[in-house]
Design an enzyme around this catalytic site. Structure first.
Site, PDB file in Angstrom:
ATOM      1  CB  SER A  31      -0.915   0.021   1.230  1.00  0.00           C
ATOM      2  OG  SER A  31      -1.765  -1.085   1.229  1.00  0.00           O
TER       3      SER A  31
HETATM    4  N1  SAH Z   1      -1.487  -4.220   3.550  1.00  0.00           N
HETATM    5  C1  SAH Z   1      -0.772  -4.791   2.443  1.00  0.00           C
HETATM    6  C2  SAH Z   1      -1.531  -4.556   1.167  1.00  0.00           C
HETATM    7  C3  SAH Z   1      -1.832  -5.811   0.464  1.00  0.00           C
HETATM    8  S1  SAH Z   1      -2.832  -5.695  -1.006  1.00  0.00           S
HETATM    9  C4  SAH Z   1       0.650  -4.241   2.384  1.00  0.00           C
HETATM   10  O1  SAH Z   1       0.920  -3.228   3.030  1.00  0.00           O
HETATM   11  O2  SAH Z   1       1.495  -4.839   1.715  1.00  0.00           O
HETATM   12  C5  SAH Z   1      -4.283  -6.586  -0.487  1.00  0.00           C
HETATM   13  C6  SAH Z   1      -4.053  -7.977   0.006  1.00  0.00           C
HETATM   14  O3  SAH Z   1      -5.324  -8.525   0.359  1.00  0.00           O
HETATM   15  C7  SAH Z   1      -3.449  -8.955  -0.983  1.00  0.00           C
HETATM   16  O4  SAH Z   1      -2.295  -9.508  -0.416  1.00  0.00           O
HETATM   17  C8  SAH Z   1      -4.523 -10.019  -1.184  1.00  0.00           C
HETATM   18  O5  SAH Z   1      -3.985 -11.326  -1.357  1.00  0.00           O
HETATM   19  C9  SAH Z   1      -5.283  -9.914   0.131  1.00  0.00           C
HETATM   20  N2  SAH Z   1      -6.672 -10.392   0.100  1.00  0.00           N
HETATM   21  C10 SAH Z   1      -7.611 -10.220  -0.874  1.00  0.00           C
HETATM   22  N3  SAH Z   1      -8.780 -10.766  -0.502  1.00  0.00           N
HETATM   23  C11 SAH Z   1      -8.579 -11.304   0.745  1.00  0.00           C
HETATM   24  C12 SAH Z   1      -9.410 -11.992   1.657  1.00  0.00           C
HETATM   25  N4  SAH Z   1     -10.707 -12.262   1.398  1.00  0.00           N
HETATM   26  N5  SAH Z   1      -8.890 -12.392   2.841  1.00  0.00           N
HETATM   27  C13 SAH Z   1      -7.581 -12.122   3.151  1.00  0.00           C
HETATM   28  N6  SAH Z   1      -6.751 -11.483   2.316  1.00  0.00           N
HETATM   29  C14 SAH Z   1      -7.239 -11.065   1.135  1.00  0.00           C
END
Ligand code: SAH
Length: 219
Positions: free
Chosen positions: A62
């Site tokens: 993010s």
């Molecule tokens: N906070 C993270 C951002 C990750 S992007 C960072 O700082 O790196 C969003 C993430 O949500 C992805 O890794 C994706 O695999 C995860 N994701 C999507 N749907 C999900 C769900 N239903 N349950 C858990 N994780 C999920």
């Protein structure tokens, strides 16, 4: 860590303050957490730019400003039990964990959950403060009942609506931030505050997140 990284991180944090982030605890946490440890090697030079960075097909690290805005909007004091949905690289989890008593973070993709575990171990060794995090592999839309209720919930993937399990697992007075909207439609980052039986909503910013997947979707 090189001095160059510390200098770049200081500039990043000054940029966050200039964009309106006021919570000193959030700014301190982002000054302390080495974001370059969470970024894929090919993008390490960009680790302290205020931009999201690619992580996997359906995941990004993010954008620092959005992480700061989400954390500030959760009104954290340090005493909270927190829940994060979408661990990704683990960067957001490291910042969130620095601001609360304990954090559960849920990632659906087991490969990303493994990488995040390694990244958080490196962060713990370099900066400390990541030993209050529990990473769970699974569908975050279902929350994590064993740790409920949560005082603060952050969802880092966009949903059509607030998953009921998450509002149910929110403590009285608890705060939840989540991007709402589809892949093509504009997304809005909102905050929900649970007041008695009611959920009070504030709109925070226009944003762009990867979609929150359902357990039935393929990665
Ligand atoms: N906070 C993270 C951002 C990750 S992007 C960072 O700082 O790196 C969003 C993430 O949500 C992805 O890794 C994706 O695999 C995860 N994701 C999507 N749907 C999900 C769900 N239903 N349950 C858990 N994780 C999920």
């Amino acid at each position: 860590m090189t001095n160059g990284e510390a200098v770049r991180r200081t500039r990043m944090v000054q940029g966050l303050a200039a964009r309106g982030i006021r919570d000193e605890r959030v700014l301190d946490a982002m000054q302390r957490i080495p974001r370059h440890l969470f970024v894929p090697p090919a993008h390490r030079d960009e680790a302290y730019l205020d931009t999201a960075l690619p992580l996997a097909t359906s995941a990004t690290v993010s954008q620092p400003y959005i992480v700061a805005l989400m954390m500030e909007s959760l009104l954290l004091t340090g005493a909270e039990c927190g829940l994060e949905i979408g661990t990704g690289s683990g960067y957001g989890a490291a910042v969130f964990a620095a601001l609360v008593h304990e954090l559960v973070t849920i990632e659906m993709d087991p490969v990303l959950a493994d990488t995040a575990t390694t990244n958080l171990e490196s962060c713990e060794a370099a900066a400390g403060g990541c030993d209050n995090i529990r990473i769970v592999t699974g569908d975050g839309a279902l929350g994590y009942p064993p740790g409920a209720p949560y005082d603060a919930i952050s969802v880092t993937a966009a949903a059509r609506e607030v998953p009921h399990a998450l509002s149910d697992q929110l403590a009285e007075g608890g705060r939840l931030v989540i991007p709402l909207g589809g892949r093509r439609r504009a997304q809005q980052l909102i905050r929900i505050v649970k007041v008695g039986a009611r959920l009070r909503r504030d709109d925070l910013a226009a944003v762009r997140f990867v979609p929150l997947r359902r357990s039935s979707d393929t990665v």
